[in-house]
Design a protein around this motif. Sequence first.
Motif, short mmCIF file in Angstrom:
data_model
loop_
_atom_site.label_atom_id
_atom_site.label_comp_id
_atom_site.label_asym_id
_atom_site.label_seq_id
_atom_site.Cartn_x
_atom_site.Cartn_y
_atom_site.Cartn_z
N TYR A 68 43.75 50.17 44.04
CA TYR A 68 43.34 51.22 44.87
C TYR A 68 43.60 52.68 44.07
CZ TYR A 68 42.44 54.78 48.57
OH TYR A 68 42.09 55.86 49.34
N ALA A 69 42.31 53.31 43.84
CA ALA A 69 42.17 54.83 43.20
C ALA A 69 42.47 55.74 44.20
CB ALA A 69 40.97 54.78 42.54
N PHE A 70 43.83 56.23 44.26
CA PHE A 70 44.02 57.19 45.32
C PHE A 70 43.93 58.63 44.93
CE2 PHE A 70 47.75 56.34 42.53
CZ PHE A 70 48.45 57.54 42.48
N THR A 71 43.51 58.87 43.66
CA THR A 71 43.07 60.02 43.11
C THR A 71 41.91 59.82 42.39
OG1 THR A 71 44.15 60.42 40.91
CG2 THR A 71 45.32 60.99 42.89
N ASP A 72 41.17 60.96 41.66
CA ASP A 72 40.05 60.57 40.91
C ASP A 72 40.29 60.11 39.44
OD1 ASP A 72 41.01 62.97 39.95
OD2 ASP A 72 39.14 64.38 40.30
N LYS A 73 41.74 60.06 39.13
CA LYS A 73 42.21 59.65 37.76
C LYS A 73 43.38 58.53 38.07
CE LYS A 73 40.11 62.46 35.45
NZ LYS A 73 38.97 62.11 34.24
N LEU A 74 43.88 58.29 39.14
CA LEU A 74 45.17 57.44 39.38
C LEU A 74 44.96 56.36 40.22
CD1 LEU A 74 48.14 59.93 39.21
CD2 LEU A 74 47.37 58.67 37.22
N ALA A 75 45.46 55.19 40.03
CA ALA A 75 45.34 54.00 40.71
C ALA A 75 46.75 53.01 40.90
CB ALA A 75 44.19 53.09 40.25
N LEU A 76 46.83 52.62 41.93
CA LEU A 76 47.99 51.64 42.20
C LEU A 76 47.28 50.25 42.20
CD1 LEU A 76 49.99 53.20 44.92
CD2 LEU A 76 50.70 52.96 42.27
N PHE A 77 48.19 49.08 41.48
CA PHE A 77 47.77 47.69 41.59
C PHE A 77 48.65 47.04 42.10
CE2 PHE A 77 49.27 47.96 37.47
CZ PHE A 77 49.64 46.84 37.26
N SER A 78 48.45 45.58 42.56
CA SER A 78 49.60 44.40 42.82
C SER A 78 48.66 43.19 42.51
CB SER A 78 50.13 44.83 44.01
OG SER A 78 49.23 44.59 45.16
N ALA A 79 49.60 42.13 42.22
CA ALA A 79 48.89 40.79 41.89
C ALA A 79 49.75 39.97 42.47
CB ALA A 79 48.26 40.89 40.57
N ALA A 80 49.29 38.69 43.02
CA ALA A 80 50.25 37.68 42.99
C ALA A 80 49.42 36.30 42.52
CB ALA A 80 50.71 37.67 44.49
N THR A 81 50.05 35.16 42.03
CA THR A 81 49.56 34.07 41.60
C THR A 81 50.49 33.08 42.06
OG1 THR A 81 48.41 35.12 39.65
CG2 THR A 81 48.70 32.64 39.90
N PHE A 82 49.87 32.00 42.70
CA PHE A 82 50.49 30.67 43.24
C PHE A 82 50.11 29.42 42.59
CE2 PHE A 82 51.15 34.03 46.32
CZ PHE A 82 52.33 34.25 46.67
N ASP A 83 50.81 28.61 42.09
CA ASP A 83 50.23 27.48 41.33
C ASP A 83 50.98 26.43 41.65
OD1 ASP A 83 48.83 25.55 39.83
OD2 ASP A 83 49.50 26.53 37.93
N ASN A 84 50.39 25.41 42.78
CA ASN A 84 51.09 24.36 43.23
C ASN A 84 49.99 23.34 43.08
OD1 ASN A 84 53.87 25.20 44.83
ND2 ASN A 84 52.38 26.71 45.16
N ASP A 85 50.01 22.70 41.99
CA ASP A 85 48.88 21.80 41.64
C ASP A 85 49.42 20.63 40.54
OD1 ASP A 85 46.40 20.68 41.79
OD2 ASP A 85 45.19 22.12 41.19
N THR A 86 48.68 19.81 40.30
CA THR A 86 48.65 18.67 39.25
C THR A 86 47.86 19.04 38.21
OG1 THR A 86 49.96 17.33 40.43
CG2 THR A 86 48.91 16.41 38.46
N LYS A 87 48.22 19.27 36.90
CA LYS A 87 47.14 19.68 35.70
C LYS A 87 47.16 18.55 34.99
CE LYS A 87 46.72 24.17 36.88
NZ LYS A 87 47.81 23.98 38.08
N LYS A 88 45.70 18.03 34.69
CA LYS A 88 45.62 16.99 33.71
C LYS A 88 45.49 17.95 32.23
CE LYS A 88 44.98 14.49 37.06
NZ LYS A 88 45.77 13.27 37.81
#
Length: 284
Positions: A68-88
Amino acid sequence: MNRIQGVLKLQQLRCSIFIALVVLLPSKLLAQKEFYTPKSLLIPLHDQKNQLHLSIGRGGGYDFNLSYAFTDKLALFSAATFDNDTKKRISIIGDRYDVDRHDFVIKGGLGYFTKTENAEFPIIEAYVGTGITKIDNYWYFKGDTDGEVTQARYWSVFGQFNAGKRVSESEYGLGLRFTYSQYIDFSFYDTYSASTKSSYKKLRGLTADPAISAGYNLYGVNINAQVGVGIPLIAPSVERTDTHTAYEGTTEIRTVINSEEKIRLYSFIGRLSLQYKLNFNKKR
């Protein structure tokens, strides 16, 4: 002019398809136990205040990015990744094996963005952030009931630079991230002989993570693909401890062997996603 625009759109679409195909290749070409799993780069290409960027994708698990850009120059960010799977996977010599994963990554930070007069890359971004990663995987060859367990946790700090362009139907971007990772714990053992367990102490490394992304807008949603690679810049030697436990009657005997190894943190990076931008105020 319309013909030139049509050719450019076709080239951007071909680029997106090419990246999407490459994203799918690492799972077939890369053989490793995957204790290091860098996720995709955040490339929202913000260009105004009160702009919300949402992204849901698949890349080393299912992920969700928010900035989210809370000013015309600065932004905050967050991210999450979940991996519950079987890979070949396929090893270098052609053997097939599976990796059962139960991993997660959470990260966040602050970004700066600005617009330039450059026609090819009018949007420039810089981000700094930190994150924590948990690895819990079990890999085994096809048709075999035994394999190897890997459990690890590491935190990371990173700085990232982006350059890109957004037009009405598409967007493209380049990103370069520098990541320092420090493992909190790292242990592994095979189920053939669970009496021997191994661990690394103070494993750390610095990587450069270049990536490219391209997307095409369809009904207001950007269908985006990203591909990159983590390149190790430093790989100091780390201490490995192998602990073997045996029993003579009721007496437990432990044998500890210490050695040094050099482990390079490297990995392919790939992601397919759906992205959407919501502008709470219009440009003047």
